[in-house]
Motif scaffolding. Structure first.
Motif, PDB file in Angstrom:
ATOM      1  N   PHE A 317      35.464  39.482  35.393  1.00 42.39           N
ATOM      2  CA  PHE A 317      34.994  38.950  34.266  1.00 42.39           C
ATOM      3  C   PHE A 317      35.440  37.668  33.777  1.00 42.39           C
ATOM      4  O   PHE A 317      34.734  36.866  33.229  1.00 42.39           O
ATOM      5  CB  PHE A 317      35.256  40.158  33.144  1.00 42.39           C
ATOM      6  CG  PHE A 317      34.786  39.901  31.675  1.00 42.39           C
ATOM      7  CD1 PHE A 317      33.367  39.683  31.594  1.00 42.39           C
ATOM      8  CD2 PHE A 317      35.772  39.710  30.713  1.00 42.39           C
ATOM      9  CE1 PHE A 317      32.795  39.583  30.244  1.00 42.39           C
ATOM     10  CE2 PHE A 317      35.101  39.178  29.251  1.00 42.39           C
ATOM     11  CZ  PHE A 317      33.575  39.186  29.164  1.00 42.39           C
ATOM     12  N   GLU A 318      36.793  37.495  34.123  1.00 39.45           N
ATOM     13  CA  GLU A 318      37.662  36.225  33.514  1.00 39.45           C
ATOM     14  C   GLU A 318      36.562  34.982  34.402  1.00 39.45           C
ATOM     15  O   GLU A 318      36.479  33.938  33.873  1.00 39.45           O
ATOM     16  CB  GLU A 318      38.784  36.119  33.867  1.00 39.45           C
ATOM     17  CG  GLU A 318      39.671  37.088  32.841  1.00 39.45           C
ATOM     18  CD  GLU A 318      39.283  38.711  32.949  1.00 39.45           C
ATOM     19  OE1 GLU A 318      38.858  38.862  34.287  1.00 39.45           O
ATOM     20  OE2 GLU A 318      39.503  39.203  32.038  1.00 39.45           O
ATOM     21  N   THR A 319      36.586  35.127  35.817  1.00 40.36           N
ATOM     22  CA  THR A 319      35.889  34.062  36.534  1.00 40.36           C
ATOM     23  C   THR A 319      34.445  33.721  35.886  1.00 40.36           C
ATOM     24  O   THR A 319      34.316  32.639  35.735  1.00 40.36           O
ATOM     25  CB  THR A 319      36.116  34.349  38.014  1.00 40.36           C
ATOM     26  OG1 THR A 319      35.234  35.343  38.303  1.00 40.36           O
ATOM     27  CG2 THR A 319      37.202  34.446  38.694  1.00 40.36           C
ATOM     28  N   GLY A 320      33.823  34.910  35.984  1.00 40.17           N
ATOM     29  CA  GLY A 320      32.318  34.801  35.544  1.00 40.17           C
ATOM     30  C   GLY A 320      32.203  33.982  34.160  1.00 40.17           C
ATOM     31  O   GLY A 320      31.219  33.228  33.650  1.00 40.17           O
ATOM     32  N   LEU A 321      33.270  34.495  33.127  1.00 43.62           N
ATOM     33  CA  LEU A 321      33.092  33.964  31.873  1.00 43.62           C
ATOM     34  C   LEU A 321      33.329  32.509  31.778  1.00 43.62           C
ATOM     35  O   LEU A 321      32.749  31.804  31.091  1.00 43.62           O
ATOM     36  CB  LEU A 321      33.987  34.907  30.905  1.00 43.62           C
ATOM     37  CG  LEU A 321      33.545  34.549  29.479  1.00 43.62           C
ATOM     38  CD1 LEU A 321      32.258  35.048  29.032  1.00 43.62           C
ATOM     39  CD2 LEU A 321      34.768  35.446  28.486  1.00 43.62           C
ATOM     40  N   ARG A 322      34.498  32.106  32.506  1.00 45.72           N
ATOM     41  CA  ARG A 322      34.545  30.769  32.601  1.00 45.72           C
ATOM     42  C   ARG A 322      33.560  29.940  33.068  1.00 45.72           C
ATOM     43  O   ARG A 322      33.153  28.732  32.617  1.00 45.72           O
ATOM     44  CB  ARG A 322      35.781  30.703  33.481  1.00 45.72           C
ATOM     45  CG  ARG A 322      36.511  29.110  33.683  1.00 45.72           C
ATOM     46  CD  ARG A 322      37.845  29.171  34.321  1.00 45.72           C
ATOM     47  NE  ARG A 322      38.797  29.644  33.434  1.00 45.72           N
ATOM     48  CZ  ARG A 322      39.537  28.851  32.882  1.00 45.72           C
ATOM     49  NH1 ARG A 322      39.555  27.608  32.834  1.00 45.72           N
ATOM     50  NH2 ARG A 322      40.485  29.495  31.835  1.00 45.72           N
TER      51      ARG A 322
END
Ligand code: NAD
Ligand code: DAU
Length: 352
Positions: A317-322
């Motif tokens: 989620f963190e890499t995709g959201l960034r």
């Protein structure tokens, strides 16, 4: 051979077509009615690509769909076209019944007519892949296990009821007529080209424009989030290896409350584009009245897809959201075009 993609100018459809043609020279016919949610700009990088053909038209136009199937010798249909926004389905369910149910019925009939006339090898290899949602399974309490493919259908909104109905039609066309169908039920997508009526792009744009970040109710509703490119890779895999008549859940193993989603997004924005007054974007979070019939929790068990077809999501989620936030920061022109006109009326109707 060629594939036909319906709803190809929408959020997921356009990502799917762009990814497909980024990896393959197999031709794509993109069919889209260009409703408020369809945007040809999403596909503009393909303007000179000889393997891409865009057709503006309605999935409910049986003659058009049959003509396209025959003319392009289509070997698979990937059916994305739908009305997709839950809040709009609450304001006006009619379009959802028309497009998602009647539209899917008409597509199935055009495809059945085409498929019936194919020679045996083509008949055997043909696929109709129906793109559906986890919302058909209804809502979970906090302790319940994630939805598997065997979970009963309990749709709660006009949108999810219309998608559930379309899933049933697809299933019936397999069992009754032998049409080689596949169905995917995916959780919440996010990423490039996401129309800013949905939570993540809406909050990115509102944050940057110093507007409230509207959280429905207490913000503790849970969704599972999947980066759109991972959804596209799952669809490619199901198309390639899926067993006909089967359904496959697609999810990111990323259960988050809405409040967590928006707070994470604000933290990324604070880092990438700090506000001039030194405050956090999180200060713009505003609790507003809840969505009627708001489903509390969705959670997807995607182990069948992983086990049987070897698919895994690439992004957390963190890499995709960034990546998503960076995309919106870098695509100001796209954003400016999208938020003009009809979009303003929607925002007024929903949030005023
Ligand atoms: P979207 O609203 O962004 O795009 C839908 C597209 O369909 C638009 O381009 C629109 O112009 C087109 N369309 C609508 N009616 C049409 C018609 N009658 N004929 C031809 N084209 C028509 O939706 P999306 O978010 O890209 O979703 C695509 C599909 O994936 C939908 O079926 C949706 O139910 C499903 N899905 C979406 C998500 C998600 O998180 N967005 C998750 C799971 C499943
Ligand atoms: O679960 C898959 C589904 O995800 C897809 O089938 C739908 O097509 C897609 O639109 C999406 O539906 P949601 O209703 O979950 O997405 P949305 O972005 O509208 O809302 C996500 C959550 O955030 C939901 O619990 C409602 C909440 N929300 C949404 C908006 C627009 C807010 O709190 N504030 C908002 O302003």
């Amino acid at each position: 051979m060629t594939i036909l993609v319906t709803g190809a100018a929408g959020f997921i459809g356009s990502n799917f077509v762009l990814d497909w043609l980024g990896q393959s020279t197999e031709e794509v016919v993109s069919l889209d009615l260009l409703t408020y949610a369809g945007n040809l700009e999403n596909l503009s990088s393909l303007n000179q690509n000889p393997h891409h053909h865009f057709v503006k038209g309605n999935i409910g136009d049986r003659d058009l769909v049959l003509t396209l199937l025959k003319k392009h010798d289509i070997r698979a249909v990937i059916h994305f076209a739908a009305e997709s926004h839950v809040d709009r389905s609450i304001h006006g369910p009619g379009d959802f019944i028309e497009t998602n149910i009647v539209g899917t019925y008409n597509v199935l009939e055009s495809v059945r007519s085409y498929w019936n006339d194919l020679d045996e090898p083509s008949k055997k290899s043909f696929r109709f892949l129906h793109v559906s949602t986890d919302e058909v399974y209804g809502s979970l309490n906090d302790k319940a296990s994630a939805f598997t493919e065997n979970h009963p259908y309990e749709p709660n909104s006009p949108y999810s009821a219309s998608k559930a109905a379309s899933d049933h039609l697809v299933r019936a066309w397999f069992h009754t007529y032998g049409l080689p169908v596949l169905t995917t039920n995916c959780s919440n997508n996010y990423g490039p080209y996401h129309f800013p009526e949905k939570l993540i792009p809406l909050c990115i744009l509102n944050a940057l424009n110093d507007k409230p970040l509207p959280i429905y109710g207490d913000g503790k509703q849970i969704r599972d989030w999947l980066y759109v490119k991972d959804h596209c890779s799952a669809i490619r895999e199901v198309l390639k290896q899926g067993h006909i008549g089967e359904t496959y859940n697609v999810g990111g193993w990323n259960e988050k409350t809405n409040l967590e989603v928006v707070e994470t997004l604000c933290a990324i924005l604070d880092e990438l584009k700090p506000k001039s007054d030194g405050k956090s974007y999180a200060d713009q979070i505003t609790f507003v009245k809840d969505r009627p019939g708001h489903d509390r929790r969705y959670a997807i068990d995607a182990s069948k897809l992983e086990r049987d077809l070897g698919w895994r999501p690439e992004e957390t989620f963190e890499t995709g959201l960034r990546k998503t936030v960076i995309w919106y920061l870098e695509h100001e022109t796209w954003v400016n075009h999208v938020v003009s006109g009809e979009y303003q009326h929607w925002v007024e109707k929903q949030y005023s």
